[in-house]
Motif scaffolding. Structure first.
Motif, short mmCIF file in Angstrom:
data_model
loop_
_atom_site.label_atom_id
_atom_site.label_comp_id
_atom_site.label_asym_id
_atom_site.label_seq_id
_atom_site.Cartn_x
_atom_site.Cartn_y
_atom_site.Cartn_z
N UNK A 385 7.96 36.03 49.38
CA UNK A 385 7.69 35.58 48.01
C UNK A 385 7.64 36.76 47.06
N UNK A 386 7.03 37.86 47.50
CA UNK A 386 6.94 39.04 46.64
C UNK A 386 8.32 39.59 46.30
N UNK A 387 9.24 39.49 47.24
CA UNK A 387 10.59 39.98 47.00
C UNK A 387 11.41 39.02 46.14
N UNK A 388 11.33 37.73 46.42
CA UNK A 388 12.23 36.76 45.80
C UNK A 388 11.73 36.20 44.47
N UNK A 389 10.40 36.07 44.32
CA UNK A 389 9.88 35.33 43.18
C UNK A 389 8.83 36.10 42.37
#
Length: 406
Positions: A385-389
């Motif tokens: 989630x930290x990478x994508x959103x």
């Protein structure tokens, strides 16, 4: 600096409003000049008059769509704020969730002829009739309707209004998932429109596994060795799209799958709207009601061992993304926007769509995992989630779209 006018029914009420607000905050943090207007913020006599029109529209929607259980919107009236939208001169207008008669279908057409415009879909309403989620009727909206006669305020009538005013209107579309992009591309109504996939931003400074908890298991009346399964949604069991009935059926089956030693430790924590637990055997249900802050919601995710999102359809899957950001894996159905958030056997499990037995098996599988596998899934969840959103990435995606459009 790009000047963008945001318009939504609300900036506070519901998941779509929350997503729109988060997008605006991410853009402001990136340097964009965002002017956010919300239909439900008009006051005085005009606000009361608008509220009366919304009640009329709601009543007509329910009367002429009585056999459809989910939310419907006619968009035959306008918020008083829509007049301001036509008089302001931003670089572009970004429309979000504009239902509840925030703006009429006819005025959307007028707005798009006056300004460069992007519409973000937070559900399926734009390419349907009155429905916010197409469900089994999606095939009808792929083909359109040949009949020349339609009952006023029915879904066919609203679809035809959209075809008349929006089919040739000039605007681009963003959707929060690849599933929704494919739905738009199959739509007769939105044929030929440019579609971009941009996920919803998750404030990973708040939704993080590393923050301290204001809520403890003691507050919930459970012990450290209890296994907490989290479920929640706006509307709770009242909204059939959220799949509370499928979860209840799955829990009844789970009761037969787990050994007694583990079964007695499983507790269901339900947040949000009403949840009828009368048909769930043997599992303790802890109802925490509506959560009023993002920090408290993040604390609840961190306390849980697993979040279950049994939705029949999600444009994105905000609960799933927030839970994963806090390091709590998710079990969901292998369908809709949730497929962009949950990778099977990586940060959760994906069940066969709408099969309660498969959902129960996925929950049982997660409960039976070794601690090392659970820890790895938790780590994968937060990192994905930290990478994508993360908000900076989402703002960059939107700024790129804005710059090309203007």
């Amino acid at each position: 600096m790009i000047k963008v006018l945001f318009f939504s029914f609300s900036r506070t009420s519901g998941g779509a409003a929350q997503a729109a607000r988060r997008i605006s905050e991410a853009l402001k943090a990136s340097g964009s000049d965002v002017d956010f207007r919300a239909a439900d913020e008009c006051g005085g006599f005009a606000g009361k008059r608008y509220f009366l029109f919304r009640l009329i529209s709601y009543a007509l929607g329910r009367i002429f769509n009585f056999n459809y259980r989910n939310k419907v919107s006619l968009n035959i009236f306008n918020s008083p704020i829509t007049n301001e939208l036509l008089s302001i001169k931003p670089a572009l207008v970004h429309l979000h969730w504009v239902n509840n008669d925030a703006i009429s279908i006819e005025k959307v057409s007028k707005l798009t002829s006056k300004h460069k415009c992007i519409i973000t879909l937070h559900d399926e309403w734009l390419y349907c009739g009155n429905e916010h989620y197409a469900e089994g009727r999606f095939g009808l909206y792929n083909k359109g309707f040949d009949t020349k006669i339609s009952i006023p305020f029915s879904s066919i009538h609203t679809f035809k209004r959209k075809m008349k005013y929006l089919n040739k209107a000039s605007f681009e579309i963003t959707v929060p998932s690849t599933w929704m992009k494919s739905r738009v591309e199959q739509s007769v109504l939105l044929a030929g429109k440019t579609v971009h996939v941009v996920g919803n931003p998750i404030p990973v400074d708040i939704f993080s596994p590393h923050n301290s908890n204001s809520l403890t298991r003691r507050h919930l009346g459970v012990s450290d060795d209890d296994f907490l399964v989290l479920f929640g949604a706006v509307g709770g069991a009242v909204n059939p799209v959220k799949g509370a009935d499928l979860l209840i059926s799955a829990l009844a089956l789970l009761d037969e799958m787990l050994p007694q030693s583990k079964k007695n430790k499983v507790k269901l924590v339900a947040f949000g709207g009403e949840f009828d637990d009368s048909s769930i055997p043997h599992f303790d249900i802890i109802k925490v009601g509506h959560i009023n802050s993002e920090e408290s919601m993040a604390s609840l995710y961190r306390l849980a061992d697993l979040t279950v999102v049994p939705s029949r359809a999600e444009a994105f899957g905000q609960v799933a993304a927030e839970s994963c950001a806090c390091g709590t894996p998710v079990v969901a159905f292998n369908y809709s926007g949730l497929k962009d958030i949950i990778i099977d056997n990586y940060n959760g499990f994906l069940a066969e769509p709408f099969c309660s037995k498969s959902l129960a098996e996925c929950i049982a599988k997660y409960i039976s995992l070794e601690k090392s596998k659970v820890d790895l899934m938790s780590k994968n969840s937060a990192e994905y989630i930290k990478e994508k959103f993360n908000p900076a990435k989402i703002a960059s995606d939107y700024n790129g779209i804005y710059e090309k459009l203007i």
